[in-house]
Design a protein around this motif. Structure first.
Motif, PDB file in Angstrom:
ATOM      1  N   VAL A 133      -2.612 -42.876  84.288  1.00 34.65           N
ATOM      2  CA  VAL A 133      -4.013 -43.211  85.993  1.00 34.65           C
ATOM      3  C   VAL A 133      -3.548 -42.832  87.098  1.00 34.65           C
ATOM      4  O   VAL A 133      -3.761 -41.957  87.274  1.00 34.65           O
ATOM      5  N   LEU A 134      -2.846 -43.749  87.402  1.00 33.63           N
ATOM      6  CA  LEU A 134      -2.567 -43.642  88.056  1.00 33.63           C
ATOM      7  C   LEU A 134      -0.998 -42.496  88.396  1.00 33.63           C
ATOM      8  O   LEU A 134      -1.755 -41.635  89.811  1.00 33.63           O
ATOM      9  N   ALA A 135      -0.539 -41.891  87.490  1.00 35.52           N
ATOM     10  CA  ALA A 135       0.508 -40.968  87.615  1.00 35.52           C
ATOM     11  C   ALA A 135      -0.362 -39.788  88.045  1.00 35.52           C
ATOM     12  O   ALA A 135       0.314 -38.511  88.682  1.00 35.52           O
ATOM     13  N   GLY A 136      -1.257 -39.619  87.675  1.00 34.99           N
ATOM     14  CA  GLY A 136      -2.093 -38.675  87.156  1.00 34.99           C
ATOM     15  C   GLY A 136      -3.178 -38.440  88.545  1.00 34.99           C
ATOM     16  O   GLY A 136      -2.914 -37.427  89.301  1.00 34.99           O
ATOM     17  N   ALA A 142      -0.679 -40.005  97.175  1.00 34.04           N
ATOM     18  CA  ALA A 142      -1.985 -39.832  96.562  1.00 34.04           C
ATOM     19  C   ALA A 142      -2.985 -38.653  96.325  1.00 34.04           C
ATOM     20  O   ALA A 142      -3.142 -38.339  97.949  1.00 34.04           O
ATOM     21  N   ASN A 143      -3.363 -37.954  95.526  1.00 34.96           N
ATOM     22  CA  ASN A 143      -4.361 -37.028  96.364  1.00 34.96           C
ATOM     23  C   ASN A 143      -6.041 -37.269  95.943  1.00 34.96           C
ATOM     24  O   ASN A 143      -6.476 -35.700  95.829  1.00 34.96           O
ATOM     25  N   VAL A 144      -6.378 -38.570  96.088  1.00 31.64           N
ATOM     26  CA  VAL A 144      -7.500 -38.462  95.899  1.00 31.64           C
ATOM     27  C   VAL A 144      -7.779 -39.716  97.227  1.00 31.64           C
ATOM     28  O   VAL A 144      -6.325 -40.219  96.858  1.00 31.64           O
ATOM     29  N   ILE A 202      -9.777 -44.097  93.594  1.00 28.82           N
ATOM     30  CA  ILE A 202      -8.577 -44.614  92.328  1.00 28.82           C
ATOM     31  C   ILE A 202      -8.906 -45.981  92.146  1.00 28.82           C
ATOM     32  O   ILE A 202      -8.874 -45.891  91.009  1.00 28.82           O
ATOM     33  N   VAL A 203     -10.089 -47.013  92.525  1.00 26.86           N
ATOM     34  CA  VAL A 203     -10.952 -47.511  92.463  1.00 26.86           C
ATOM     35  C   VAL A 203     -11.445 -47.245  90.616  1.00 26.86           C
ATOM     36  O   VAL A 203     -11.975 -47.719  89.613  1.00 26.86           O
ATOM     37  N   GLU A 204     -12.023 -46.334  91.026  1.00 28.37           N
ATOM     38  CA  GLU A 204     -13.147 -45.030  90.410  1.00 28.37           C
ATOM     39  C   GLU A 204     -12.448 -45.370  88.807  1.00 28.37           C
ATOM     40  O   GLU A 204     -12.895 -45.773  87.832  1.00 28.37           O
ATOM     41  N   ALA A 205     -11.437 -44.720  89.264  1.00 28.27           N
ATOM     42  CA  ALA A 205     -10.369 -43.906  88.154  1.00 28.27           C
ATOM     43  C   ALA A 205     -10.323 -45.589  87.529  1.00 28.27           C
ATOM     44  O   ALA A 205     -10.123 -45.142  85.763  1.00 28.27           O
TER      45      ALA A 205
END
Length: 89
Positions: free
Chosen positions: A22-25, A53-55, A60-63
């Motif tokens: 997830v983090l890498a994505g 980060a791209n978001v 990030i929290v949600e993912a």
């Protein structure tokens, strides 16, 4: 900008792979990782760099929360400044 990710739950295969995937994505870099298993309880803390980060931080929290649900784990992230402020005596 850096953040602390905390993962806790029953040990199982694929926890580190799931969270790191997830983090890498999201283009979040893992700077340091510490994990242990206390009997059957998996505990992991990660220091991550979120400046590229791209978001947004909220995304990030949600993912991470979604991945935590999928894995049956509690996954939390907080900015390093807040983490440090909470732990000052």
């Amino acid at each position: 900008m850096r953040a602390i990710v905390t993962v806790v739950g029953k040990d199982r295969v694929g926890i580190i792979a799931g969270i790191c995937g997830v983090l890498a994505g999201l283009n979040v870099n893992v700077l340091d990782i510490s994990q242990t298993i206390l009997q059957e309880v998996f505990v992991m803390n990660m220091l991550v760099d979120i400046k590229e980060a791209n978001v947004s931080f909220a995304a990030i929290v949600e993912a991470l929360e979604r991945e935590g649900e999928r894995l049956g784990m509690s996954v939390r992230i907080q900015l390093e400044e807040i983490f440090n402020a909470m732990h000052k005596i």
